[in-house]
Scaffold this active site. Structure first.
Site, short mmCIF file in Angstrom:
data_model
loop_
_atom_site.label_atom_id
_atom_site.label_comp_id
_atom_site.label_asym_id
_atom_site.label_seq_id
_atom_site.Cartn_x
_atom_site.Cartn_y
_atom_site.Cartn_z
N GLU A 111 0.85 -1.19 0.00
CA GLU A 111 0.00 0.00 0.00
C GLU A 111 0.89 1.24 0.00
O GLU A 111 1.16 1.79 -1.04
CB GLU A 111 -0.95 -0.04 1.21
CG GLU A 111 -2.00 1.04 1.14
CD GLU A 111 -3.27 0.70 1.88
OE1 GLU A 111 -3.39 -0.39 2.46
OE2 GLU A 111 -4.18 1.54 1.88
N GLU A 147 -2.17 0.64 13.37
CA GLU A 147 -3.36 1.03 12.60
C GLU A 147 -4.63 0.75 13.39
O GLU A 147 -5.57 1.53 13.38
CB GLU A 147 -3.39 0.22 11.30
CG GLU A 147 -4.60 0.48 10.44
CD GLU A 147 -4.51 -0.19 9.08
OE1 GLU A 147 -3.80 -1.20 8.97
OE2 GLU A 147 -5.14 0.31 8.14
C1 RAM Z 1 -6.48 2.13 4.73
C2 RAM Z 1 -5.30 3.03 4.86
C3 RAM Z 1 -5.51 4.34 5.54
C4 RAM Z 1 -6.93 4.80 5.56
C5 RAM Z 1 -7.76 4.16 4.51
C6 RAM Z 1 -9.21 4.61 4.51
O1 RAM Z 1 -6.30 1.31 3.60
O2 RAM Z 1 -4.26 2.32 5.42
O3 RAM Z 1 -5.00 4.37 6.83
O4 RAM Z 1 -6.91 6.19 5.38
O5 RAM Z 1 -7.72 2.77 4.62
#
Ligand code: RAM
Length: 877
Positions: free
Chosen positions: A463, A737
């Site tokens: 990503e 996260e």
């Molecule tokens: C995930 C990303 C990010 C977020 C989006 C909506 O894939 O890692 O942190 O902003 O989602």
């Protein structure tokens, strides 16, 4: 409290003269670079009243002005390539400084259409897999010793250059990642010392990088910007005999395969040392069996100079433990989750391969790579067998704490090389609570791991995109911790370019189409307004407001149109309060707070900033128009989502936090009721986090606004999951996260999005700086500071230190029994309003050290009426 030693300044002097946001002003992209400097003085209250700038033999004369940050270029504009030595001296009421050390300011190729002649020499076309790096070279003669040589270079791909066998510069992954079809950055190097009279050679390594390599999740895409890489170099040499020589990438270059047989940002690099070609970038090398390189034209109109520092190697981390797993593989633990790559030292047998795998976590004693999704994160080095060999990949980076090493000889060792944008550290926090300090360190490390030219969401999986929402919430913290103004200025230019092309602010910048066409989303798109505002607030950069003005306006206008006549944005796609802990792992948008409420509140906030920006830029018509619009949105929000007594339509923490911090509650009674309800909800949740992406950055401020600082502390210091400190108790060394990226039983969260290095939830650090320590900006660039420490949570001391554009600011407090001692240190030119807890009295502080003592009473007895703690949004009375 003594972690940061006070400096004594025996004399008055001007230091840290700088141009724009670049620390090495060689190849600047503007003919009128703005200048900044700091004043050091031991005279309490000292402040500049006048300055004199010189640029070459031009002088401004004495200018009566206190300005010392991003001061307009005082001299005639620089021509392309022109260099001038700049100095400054300043006057205070009482004294004159000595003239500063000179800063050499040199313009780059200001009009690339006219100044840029080089074509691209090409690498191979892409295939379905990571391609190799190629070598490219040319030779040239110089009739005399070089007096001045500048090398300008860029690539559609990633590159490294060598001159006569020596590496040029120390950039990593140059030219970095920009929205390449709009803006391609070039680098400028002083290479005078690398050249000599007679034959010289120049060589380049070229690989796919972001330009042509795989980008994005679910398999991603290759060749996003083009299917074939290219390197462009323009070397300009002035020789001692007065002759001038320009060597460019052209049809005379030759190419050959390099030892890098495959390389990609996600999957890693393969290097076969047996394929090394000794002396390939030196003049004597026999390149007859190299193929002529093909060329193609480069559109010079997209070339831009650097606006901030490059990516570099910024540190080395050695393993804290090396173990062997069940199958006898070596596992190194670096004790820190970081972004970079390994440097391996090995003495294997020729043809054997050392394999390096990377992961953020272990499970059952093995690397646990599922969170990496489709990023292989594996590097391979094939040994040439000539004694001790040292290797580090060139064109890849990984996010990892652990590495598995297989195939090396017995003496094989590894160390981690940390890579990110080489920003200057500017912010520190310390307190009596080691867990809180570790949380803060984790925020710093997550910023380091993710400010790799683009502010990315995460550094490890497939990503690593510049997600706008993540940055929007984290920017104030980032701007305190590091001088990231240059990096974010560049990113915002990409944001504006993408927005103009796509018709909306995309989810991430640079944009790569992976999920279908871009759609507007609240909070994420609001980065277009929030980020320039943060740069203005923290770095006093009015220029970035000016440049981003059309982008800010376009975003607010677009959302106004989507919200329509009733001024509520309650249709279409939204991330909403993304990752509310109550949402099921597979439905991260299923939050307790209504998505329309979040979007309308976000719109109200951006709309409210517009008149402030217009005002700053002297756009009177816009000022009036947007002020009216902002008021109408706030009213619409009230009508739809707030009861007259102050209850919100979504009886959830994020709803209250948005309303309280966004100035969206018209009546004092509503504010009080909302504050009480928020406090009740936070308590009912057992002081565990009950907010997602939209609410978490605001919750502590909202509680503070409601006069419930002690509840904010309770939330902050909670250790049970979900909370900021739960990951710390689980051994986190970066921000995760998900609150429970690692579950309480020590296993990894099974969700698809389980990064261990995501800065967004670290946005709480801004509250640590502003409210726990009490160091908040009250005027652009911290020229005025609000010192408003709010002790609590059983902390015995806390302090924040910030190297602001004006110099070092320190606020530190310590409690002894029921007394609070506060120290405030300000640089010349900066004043502060000091508000101590428990008293309505305020104090004024000027430069130097000021000390205060007050009684600490029960915080509930604080007579001060509740007010927003983020003073910058609220003019001082
Ligand atoms: C995930 C990303 C990010 C977020 C989006 C909506 O894939 O890692 O942190 O902003 O989602």
């Amino acid at each position: 409290m003594n972690r940061f030693i006070e400096q004594r300044h025996p004399i008055m002097r001007v230091v840290d003269l700088r141009a724009e946001h670049v620390r090495e002003p060689l190849g600047l992209g503007t003919p009128r670079p703005r200048l900044s400097w700091r004043l050091e003085s031991d005279v309490p209250g000292a402040a500049q009243v006048a300055y004199e700038l010189t640029a070459g033999d031009w002088t401004s004369g004495r200018v009566e002005s206190p300005d010392q940050v991003l001061v307009a270029w005082p001299a005639p504009p620089l021509a392309a390539r022109e260099a001038r030595a700049v100095t400054v001296r300043v006057w205070t009421d009482a004294r004159t400084s000595a003239i500063s050390e000179p800063l050499l300011v040199e313009a780059g190729l200001l009009d690339p259409a006219a100044d840029w002649r080089a074509a691209l020499v090409e690498g191979p076309a892409i295939t379905g897999e990571d391609g190799p790096a190629v070598l490219l070279r040319t030779v040239f003669d110089l009739p005399a010793a070089p007096a001045r040589a500048r090398l300008y270079a860029t690539a559609q791909g990633v590159y490294e250059l060598e001159l006569n066998g020596q590496r040029v510069g120390d950039h990593v992954l140059a030219p970095g990642w920009t929205s390449y079809h709009h803006r391609l950055r070039y680098q400028a190097f002083d290479v005078t010392q690398a050249l000599h009279r007679g034959p010289n050679a120049m060589g380049g390594w070229l690989a796919e990088g972001w330009y042509a390599g795989r980008l994005g999740f679910r398999g991603g895409r290759r060749g996003v910007y083009g299917e074939r890489t290219g390197l462009a170099v323009q070397l300009e040499v002035d020789c001692a005999d007065g002759s001038r020589h320009v060597v460019t990438t052209d049809g005379r270059w030759r190419t050959a395969p390099s030892p890098i047989t495959a390389t990609g940002l996600y999957d890693g690099e393969r290097y076969d040392a047996r394929r090394e070609l000794d002396g390939w970038s030196s003049p004597g090398f026999d390149d007859r069996d190299w193929a002529p390189a093909t060329t193609r034209a480069l559109d010079p109109s997209i070339l831009v100079a650097a606006e901030g520092p490059p990516v570099r190697r910024t540190g080395i981390v050695r393993p804290v433990a090396v173990t062997r797993d069940r199958d006898g593989r070596t596992i190194a633990d670096f004790g820190q989750n970081l972004t970079g790559r390994l440097r391996v030292t090995t003495t294997g047998e020729r043809g054997t391969t050392v394999t390096l795998r990377h992961a953020e976590v272990l499970q059952d004693g093995e690397l646990y790579t599922r969170p990496l999704r489709e990023a292989r994160a594996t590097d391979e080095y094939t040994v040439k067998g000539q004694g001790t060999e040292v290797w580090e990949p060139r064109f890849t980076v990984h996010g990892f704490r652990y590495a598995e090493v297989t195939g090396g000889g017995p003496g094989t060792t590894v160390e981690a090389v940390v890579c990110h944008t080489d920003m200057v550290r500017t912010g520190w926090f310390d307190s009596s609570d080691p867990l809180l300090n570790r949380l803060h360190d984790n925020v710093v490390w997550s910023m380091r791991g993710n400010f790799l030219d683009v502010p990315t969401d995460c550094p490890q999986r497939d990503e690593r995109l510049g997600w706008t929402g993540d940055l929007a919430v984290f920017a104030p913290t980032a701007a305190f911790l590091y001088d990231c103004a240059g990096l974010l200025t560049s990113w915002l230019a990409d944001l504006a370019a993408e927005q103009a092309e796509l018709g909306t602010v995309p989810f991430y910048v640079p944009w790569v189409e992976l999920l279908g066409p871009p759609r507007p989303a609240a909070v994420w798109g609001d980065a277009a307004v929030d980020t320039p505002w943060t740069l203005f607030e923290r770095f006093a950069d009015t220029g970035v407001l000016r440049t981003q003005y059309p982008s800010m306006r376009a975003w607010v206008d677009q959302v106004a149109a989507l919200a329509g006549e009733h001024r509520r944005w309650d249709t279409g796609f939204q991330f909403g309060d993304w990752l509310d802990p109550a949402a099921p792992p597979e439905r991260p948008a299923a939050a307790r707070t209504d998505a329309g409420l979040v979007a309308t509140a976000a719109h109200a906030r951006s709309a409210r900033r517009r008149p402030a920006v217009a005002d700053e830029l002297g756009e009177a018509d816009d000022q009036a128009r947007y002020a009216a619009h902002a008021a109408a949105v706030a009213e619409a929000f009230n009508d739809e989502y707030v009861t007259p007594s102050g209850r919100l339509a979504s009886d959830a923490q994020t709803a209250y936090a948005l309303a309280l911090t966004g100035g969206l509650l018209a009546q004092q009674e509503q504010r009080q009721r909302a504050g009480r309800r928020l406090t009740e909800l936070v308590a009912a949740e057992g002081y565990r986090i009950g907010t997602g992406f939209a609410g978490t950055p605001l919750i502590c401020d909202a509680l503070t606004t409601a006069g419930a600082e002690q509840d904010a502390y309770h939330l902050l210091l909670q250790r049970e999951c979900p909370s900021w400190l739960y990951p710390v108790t689980m051994g986190a060394t970066t921000i995760w996260e998900r609150w429970d990226s690692l579950l309480p039983d020590g296993t990894v969260n099974p969700g698809e999005m389980t990064s261990f290095n995501h800065y967004a939830l670290g946005a709480v650090a801004d509250w640590l700086h502003r409210t726990v320590a009490g160091l908040a900006p009250a005027a652009p660039g911290y020229r005025r500071v609000l010192v408003r420490p709010r002790p609590g949570g059983g902390l015995e001391h806390a302090e924040a230190v910030h190297d602001s554009p004006y110099g070092r600011i320190r606020v530190a407090w310590r409690r002894s029994h029921n007394r609070l001692h506060v120290q405030v240190t300000l640089p010349p030119g900066v004043t502060a309003r000091v508000e101590l807890p428990g008293t309505a009295e305020t104090f004024e502080a000027g430069s130097g050290l000021s000390e205060y003592t007050c009684e600490l009473r029960n915080p509930a007895d604080d007579p001060r009426p509740s007010e927003p703690v983020h003073p910058f949004d609220t003019p001082e009375e």
